[in-house]
Motif scaffolding. Structure first.
Motif, PDB file in Angstrom:
ATOM      1  N   UNK A   1       0.826  -1.212   0.000  1.00 54.15           N
ATOM      2  CA  UNK A   1       0.000   0.000   0.000  1.00 54.15           C
ATOM      3  C   UNK A   1       0.861   1.263   0.000  1.00 54.15           C
ATOM      4  N   UNK A   2       1.908   1.270   0.825  1.00 52.67           N
ATOM      5  CA  UNK A   2       2.802   2.429   0.857  1.00 52.67           C
ATOM      6  C   UNK A   2       3.488   2.622  -0.483  1.00 52.67           C
ATOM      7  N   UNK A   3       3.913   1.518  -1.098  1.00 52.85           N
ATOM      8  CA  UNK A   3       4.568   1.592  -2.401  1.00 52.85           C
ATOM      9  C   UNK A   3       3.627   2.187  -3.440  1.00 52.85           C
ATOM     10  N   UNK A   4       2.381   1.758  -3.442  1.00 52.70           N
ATOM     11  CA  UNK A   4       1.407   2.290  -4.399  1.00 52.70           C
ATOM     12  C   UNK A   4       1.175   3.783  -4.170  1.00 52.70           C
ATOM     13  N   UNK A   5       1.098   4.201  -2.913  1.00 53.51           N
ATOM     14  CA  UNK A   5       0.889   5.617  -2.610  1.00 53.51           C
ATOM     15  C   UNK A   5       2.079   6.458  -3.063  1.00 53.51           C
ATOM     16  N   UNK A   6       3.278   5.958  -2.842  1.00 53.79           N
ATOM     17  CA  UNK A   6       4.476   6.693  -3.266  1.00 53.79           C
ATOM     18  C   UNK A   6       4.547   6.765  -4.782  1.00 53.79           C
ATOM     19  N   UNK A   7       4.249   5.666  -5.460  1.00 58.61           N
ATOM     20  CA  UNK A   7       4.270   5.682  -6.934  1.00 58.61           C
ATOM     21  C   UNK A   7       3.236   6.669  -7.493  1.00 58.61           C
ATOM     22  N   UNK A   8       2.065   6.735  -6.865  1.00 61.67           N
ATOM     23  CA  UNK A   8       1.045   7.681  -7.317  1.00 61.67           C
ATOM     24  C   UNK A   8       1.522   9.113  -7.106  1.00 61.67           C
ATOM     25  N   UNK A   9       2.177   9.365  -5.973  1.00 65.37           N
ATOM     26  CA  UNK A   9       2.683  10.712  -5.722  1.00 65.37           C
ATOM     27  C   UNK A   9       3.785  11.080  -6.710  1.00 65.37           C
ATOM     28  N   UNK A  10       4.647  10.138  -7.029  1.00 68.71           N
ATOM     29  CA  UNK A  10       5.712  10.395  -8.011  1.00 68.71           C
ATOM     30  C   UNK A  10       5.105  10.677  -9.374  1.00 68.71           C
ATOM     31  N   UNK A  11       4.115   9.906  -9.748  1.00 67.94           N
ATOM     32  CA  UNK A  11       3.452  10.130 -11.039  1.00 67.94           C
ATOM     33  C   UNK A  11       2.830  11.524 -11.088  1.00 67.94           C
ATOM     34  N   UNK A  12       2.221  11.934  -9.984  1.00 69.14           N
ATOM     35  CA  UNK A  12       1.614  13.254  -9.908  1.00 69.14           C
ATOM     36  C   UNK A  12       2.690  14.342  -9.977  1.00 69.14           C
ATOM     37  N   UNK A  13       3.825  14.113  -9.329  1.00 69.24           N
ATOM     38  CA  UNK A  13       4.910  15.093  -9.359  1.00 69.24           C
ATOM     39  C   UNK A  13       5.502  15.236 -10.765  1.00 69.24           C
ATOM     40  N   UNK A  14       5.547  14.151 -11.498  1.00 69.85           N
ATOM     41  CA  UNK A  14       6.107  14.212 -12.851  1.00 69.85           C
ATOM     42  C   UNK A  14       5.235  15.027 -13.804  1.00 69.85           C
ATOM     43  N   UNK A  15       3.962  15.183 -13.468  1.00 67.97           N
ATOM     44  CA  UNK A  15       3.071  15.953 -14.342  1.00 67.97           C
ATOM     45  C   UNK A  15       3.177  17.457 -14.096  1.00 67.97           C
ATOM     46  N   UNK A  16       3.868  17.866 -13.023  1.00 65.12           N
ATOM     47  CA  UNK A  16       4.006  19.298 -12.727  1.00 65.12           C
ATOM     48  C   UNK A  16       4.909  19.972 -13.767  1.00 65.12           C
ATOM     49  N   UNK A  17       4.629  21.229 -14.071  1.00 62.87           N
ATOM     50  CA  UNK A  17       5.486  21.943 -15.023  1.00 62.87           C
ATOM     51  C   UNK A  17       6.866  22.183 -14.428  1.00 62.87           C
ATOM     52  N   UNK A  18       7.864  22.233 -15.299  1.00 63.77           N
ATOM     53  CA  UNK A  18       9.234  22.405 -14.844  1.00 63.77           C
ATOM     54  C   UNK A  18       9.748  23.828 -15.056  1.00 63.77           C
ATOM     55  N   UNK A  19       8.868  24.803 -15.142  1.00 65.26           N
ATOM     56  CA  UNK A  19       9.302  26.180 -15.338  1.00 65.26           C
ATOM     57  C   UNK A  19       9.651  26.792 -13.994  1.00 65.26           C
ATOM     58  N   UNK A  20      10.807  27.424 -13.897  1.00 64.63           N
ATOM     59  CA  UNK A  20      11.179  28.027 -12.622  1.00 64.63           C
ATOM     60  C   UNK A  20      10.400  29.314 -12.381  1.00 64.63           C
ATOM     61  N   UNK A  21      10.041  29.530 -11.151  1.00 63.80           N
ATOM     62  CA  UNK A  21       9.353  30.759 -10.767  1.00 63.80           C
ATOM     63  C   UNK A  21      10.383  31.779 -10.306  1.00 63.80           C
ATOM     64  N   UNK A  22      10.011  33.011 -10.264  1.00 61.47           N
ATOM     65  CA  UNK A  22      10.944  34.073  -9.918  1.00 61.47           C
ATOM     66  C   UNK A  22      11.267  34.107  -8.428  1.00 61.47           C
ATOM     67  N   UNK A  23      10.431  33.499  -7.569  1.00 63.81           N
ATOM     68  CA  UNK A  23      10.633  33.630  -6.127  1.00 63.81           C
ATOM     69  C   UNK A  23      11.901  32.940  -5.654  1.00 63.81           C
ATOM     70  N   UNK A  24      12.255  31.805  -6.233  1.00 63.82           N
ATOM     71  CA  UNK A  24      13.437  31.095  -5.762  1.00 63.82           C
ATOM     72  C   UNK A  24      14.683  31.429  -6.545  1.00 63.82           C
TER      73      UNK A  24
END
Length: 162
Positions: free
Chosen positions: A56-79
């Protein structure tokens, strides 16, 4: 010793010998059941439950990784203006994470280690960093002694991914 046992056995009547034989057989069966079979069954059930929890933990981590991979990779000005070690350290503090080790490797790269963190908190924090232009280059996570937590070593880099 064996002679004494043989003498003792020979002094018993056939009826007593049968009763003693049945008693020893029942005693052996009881010891075998409670000394071997029951502990093995408990260990098997415990291992099965641990496997289900880990799956169950493995499935939750894989789902979170999949969700993270869909995030845009554009840097924001704040950092982009603060040094990466200060930026990541401040973000970890705000997220309630304790960095065991944070070692800058230049202006736009650093190595971190976290002793124990819940996967949900870790991936939420990493998602926030990625939204601000800091991405994970490499990461290694292992189960920590605290149940439901992982220990993490990662290299964070500021800028666009490949």
């Amino acid at each position: 010793m064996m002679e004494r046992i043989a003498t003792y056995w020979g002094e018993r009547s056939p009826r007593e010998q049968w009763m003693l034989g049945v008693m020893f057989a029942l005693l052996a069966a009881t010891l075998l059941w409670f000394g071997v079979a029951v502990p093995l069954d408990r260990a098997q059930r415990s291992a099965r439950a641990a496997l289900v929890e880990a799956t169950d933990r493995n499935a939750a981590i894989r789902a979170a990784v999949k969700q993270l991979k869909t995030l845009p990779r554009t840097p924001a000005a704040t950092g982009a203006t603060a040094p990466i070690d200060q930026f990541v350290g401040q973000g970890a503090g705000e997220a309630g994470l304790t960095l065991e080790r944070a070692q800058a490797q230049g202006n736009d790269r650093m190595e971190i280690a976290i002793a124990s963190v819940r996967p949900v908190a870790l991936f939420s924090w990493l998602a926030g960093l990625e939204a601000q232009g800091v991405r994970v280059e490499t990461m290694s996570a292992r189960p920590s002694p605290t149940a439901g937590s992982v220990s993490v070593q990662a290299v964070l880099v500021r800028g666009e991914g490949q």
